[in-house]
Design a protein around this motif. Structure first.
Motif, PDB file in Angstrom:
ATOM      1  N   TYR A 501       6.431  50.723  -2.277  1.00 26.23           N
ATOM      2  CA  TYR A 501       5.965  50.981  -3.647  1.00 26.23           C
ATOM      3  C   TYR A 501       4.980  49.904  -4.071  1.00 26.23           C
ATOM      4  O   TYR A 501       5.042  48.751  -3.604  1.00 26.23           O
ATOM      5  CB  TYR A 501       7.147  50.958  -4.628  1.00 26.23           C
ATOM      6  N   ARG A 502       4.111  50.289  -4.981  1.00 21.35           N
ATOM      7  CA  ARG A 502       3.321  49.324  -5.751  1.00 21.35           C
ATOM      8  C   ARG A 502       3.781  49.459  -7.193  1.00 21.35           C
ATOM      9  O   ARG A 502       3.605  50.506  -7.813  1.00 21.35           O
ATOM     10  CB  ARG A 502       1.823  49.583  -5.633  1.00 21.35           C
ATOM     11  N   LEU A 503       4.395  48.399  -7.723  1.00 25.43           N
ATOM     12  CA  LEU A 503       5.061  48.455  -9.027  1.00 25.43           C
ATOM     13  C   LEU A 503       4.245  47.736 -10.091  1.00 25.43           C
ATOM     14  O   LEU A 503       3.634  46.692  -9.824  1.00 25.43           O
ATOM     15  CB  LEU A 503       6.447  47.804  -8.928  1.00 25.43           C
ATOM     16  N   ASP A 504       4.292  48.291 -11.290  1.00 23.69           N
ATOM     17  CA  ASP A 504       3.682  47.645 -12.451  1.00 23.69           C
ATOM     18  C   ASP A 504       4.814  47.057 -13.298  1.00 23.69           C
ATOM     19  O   ASP A 504       5.526  47.767 -13.986  1.00 23.69           O
ATOM     20  CB  ASP A 504       2.887  48.648 -13.269  1.00 23.69           C
ATOM     21  N   LEU A 505       4.996  45.747 -13.201  1.00 21.56           N
ATOM     22  CA  LEU A 505       6.076  45.061 -13.915  1.00 21.56           C
ATOM     23  C   LEU A 505       5.505  44.051 -14.904  1.00 21.56           C
ATOM     24  O   LEU A 505       6.092  43.004 -15.166  1.00 21.56           O
ATOM     25  CB  LEU A 505       7.011  44.364 -12.910  1.00 21.56           C
ATOM     26  N   ARG A 506       4.345  44.403 -15.506  1.00 22.37           N
ATOM     27  CA  ARG A 506       3.721  43.480 -16.466  1.00 22.37           C
ATOM     28  C   ARG A 506       4.556  43.307 -17.722  1.00 22.37           C
ATOM     29  O   ARG A 506       4.339  42.355 -18.477  1.00 22.37           O
ATOM     30  CB  ARG A 506       2.334  43.992 -16.830  1.00 22.37           C
ATOM     31  N   SER A 507       5.536  44.189 -17.961  1.00 17.73           N
ATOM     32  CA  SER A 507       6.412  44.004 -19.119  1.00 17.73           C
ATOM     33  C   SER A 507       7.238  42.733 -18.997  1.00 17.73           C
ATOM     34  O   SER A 507       7.733  42.189 -19.987  1.00 17.73           O
ATOM     35  CB  SER A 507       7.354  45.203 -19.256  1.00 17.73           C
TER      36      SER A 507
END
Length: 561
Positions: A501-507
């Motif tokens: 996966y490529r995850l967006d965890l900018r939160s």
């Protein structure tokens, strides 16, 4: 490869059993020092360097009491001694001191639900209906048809009652017939058990894991148990709903009496074997947190191994905890198939990272740190009474495969026993490749991962006692969460699936540093907006300049009152 963790502020004083890792040793299978094929206390003493290298904080020792070994120590003839198979009381004292000298606690396995039928108490009890100890055990007249007094079942197959021709009554045993059950409605029994606990507390043990604590008292009317319409057919014992032999409300007074005794001795721990659903499990903390500090939580070992299921059970468990209660987790024990057998080698690594980074005290089973798998046991070598009593179910219910000797090296008997000795159970066929020496030399082995994780946990207070918060990953097969203490935030990301996966965890934050990966091959700074996660990979990351969400539900640990 593991990076150094930052050093956050020191947390307030926490009990050792809140901060530490508990490591279960099955003594028969750890190290044989005298060539009889069975592990012993001197063998454990010989391997203290290994235990220290694991960065564990407490050893839980399965029973070492004198016993006919019908159930390998869970059938006790003397609660205040050591079976000669394992050594002497002097050997025990030496081991306890040596562990304490290295900062390692020792918890004993205590078995108060039943004794051996060879215990002097039971010998007196069965000698006559009028013996003073008759009511120390559970005796009943035959049923109207001359058979057992009710329909209660044994975990080891068949009725939970055996007939005694000498006195014309049946006695209760929910395990082997050689394990008669004590009567805790008789206050003399409770006081006798408290006396036995005191014996070990005076010697300096740090607590007890209490076997089948949820079974200690039974229905006083001995009513038949109803059939369970939802029985899955897996274990014959599950055919009935055990409403009269388990989780009786009166059991909590017994647990409180045990806990009150331990509290007289300072920072000791009471661990209860509570193999029960979540709503019942949390009751064993006590209404005033005056029962078990750690009622064992088996849920990770039984749940479907999918990210959504694990995430949901973690949240349910934390939400159900009484205020101020301390969670705990385990993945293996002497009664459960090996971790790598259940999950496979790749997900066993993910599970190890999960166990050692969740909020709560982790308990580990010896040998799982090597990735050991269940060892097939030939029929003529089966030793487990649960399998022997139900040979047609031995492949399903036998527990010998997860109790086999620990391989230390590639020599004869894997270094467990001297050459020429015959180990009490066979070693795995792969012991020449999968052993302590070989995995210690391999920087990416399961053992290296375990050591890296325990050392990281020990050096990182947030991973011991920090708050837990779920993190939305956006991927169905990924479970992510943070551990937070003071201004420090750590992110754990676990891939339960076979695709990357490529995850967006900018939160969580803009960037982070990988402190450890399950493959022990990644470290360094990564962007959280496009975090690459390989198949079957888990990561521990230190979040740089973390972002905090006011809407995130956090489970915050508290120190003891």
């Amino acid at each position: 490869m593991a990076a150094d963790a930052p050093s956050p502020a020191t947390p307030p004083p926490w009990a050792w059993w809140q901060r530490g890792v508990i490591y279960q040793i099955y003594p028969r299978s750890f190290q044989d020092s005298d060539g009889d094929g069975v592990g012993d206390l001197a063998g454990i003493l010989r391997r203290l360097d290994y235990l220290e290298s694991l960065a564990i904080d407490c050893v839980w020792l399965s029973p070492i009491f004198p016993s006919p070994m019908r159930d390998f120590g869970y059938d006790v003839t003397d609660y205040t001694g050591v079976d000669p198979l394992f050594g002497t009381l002097e050997d025990f004292d030496r081991l306890l001191k040596a562990l304490h000298d290295r900062g390692i606690k020792l918890v004993l396995d205590f078995v108060p639900n039943h004794t051996s039928d060879q215990h002097p108490w039971f010998q007196e009890s069965r000698s006559s209906r009028y013996n003073p100890k008759r009511h120390w055990y559970l005796w009943r007249d035959p049923g109207p048809d001359g058979g057992p007094p009710n329909n209660w079942l044994s975990f080891f197959g068949g009725p939970a009652w055996s007939y005694d021709p000498g006195t014309g009554q049946y006695y209760l045993h929910q395990f082997a017939r050689e394990q008669p059950e004590l009567n805790y409605r008789n206050p003399e029994v409770l006081e006798a058990m408290r006396h036995c606990l005191r014996f070990w507390l005076e010697r300096g043990v740090d607590g007890f894991r209490v076997d089948v604590i949820w079974l200690l008292i039974k229905d006083d009317q001995f009513r038949d148990e109803p059939v369970d319409p939802h029985w899955d057919g897996y274990h014959p014992h599950g055919r009935l709903k055990h409403i009269y032999t388990a989780n009786r409300p009166e059991v909590h007074a017994i647990v409180r009496a045990f806990r009150a005794l331990l509290d007289e001795y300072g920072e000791r721990v009471l661990i209860g074997e509570t193999n029960v659903p979540n709503d019942q499990l949390v009751q064993y903390y006590g209404a005033k947190l005056d029962e078990c500090q750690l009622p064992f939580n088996f849920q990770l070992a039984y749940t479907e191994w999918q990210a959504p299921a694990v995430r949901a059970l973690v949240h349910r468990y934390y939400a159900a905890l009484p205020p101020g209660a301390w969670p705990n987790w385990l993945l293996g024990s002497h009664d459960l198939p090996r971790l790598a057998t259940r999950l496979g080698s790749a997900q066993a690594r993910v599970a190890t990272l999960l166990l050692l980074t969740l909020w709560g005290t982790p308990t580990w089973y010896y040998g799982d740190e090597l990735g050991l798998t269940n060892v097939p046991i030939p029929p003529e070598q089966v030793r487990d009474p649960q399998a022997l009593n139900q040979p047609h179910l031995a492949d399903r219910l036998g527990r010998d495969p997860q109790r086999t000797p620990l391989p230390w090296d590639g020599s004869a008997n894997g270094g467990f026993a001297p050459p020429g000795a015959t180990p009490w159970l066979p070693l795995g066929a792969d012991y020449r490749e999968r052993n302590v020496a070989a995995e210690s030399a391999d920087p990416r082995s399961m053992l290296s991962l375990f050591r890296a994780l325990t050392r990281l946990r020990r050096a990182t207070p947030a991973l011991q006692v920090g708050a837990y918060a779920a993190v939305e990953s956006g991927a169905e097969e990924v479970f992510a969460y943070s551990r937070e203490l003071d201004e420090e935030r750590y992110l754990i990301v676990l891939n339960f699936g076979g695709r990357g996966y490529r995850l967006d965890l900018r939160s969580v934050g803009a960037g982070a540093r990988i402190l450890l990966s399950t493959g022990l091959e990644r470290c360094g700074r990564v962007p959280l907006g496009s975090l690459e996660l390989a198949p079957h990979e888990g990561l521990v990351l230190y979040v740089e300049a973390p972002r905090w969400s006011a809407t995130t539900e956090r489970h915050r640990p508290r120190t003891l009152p």
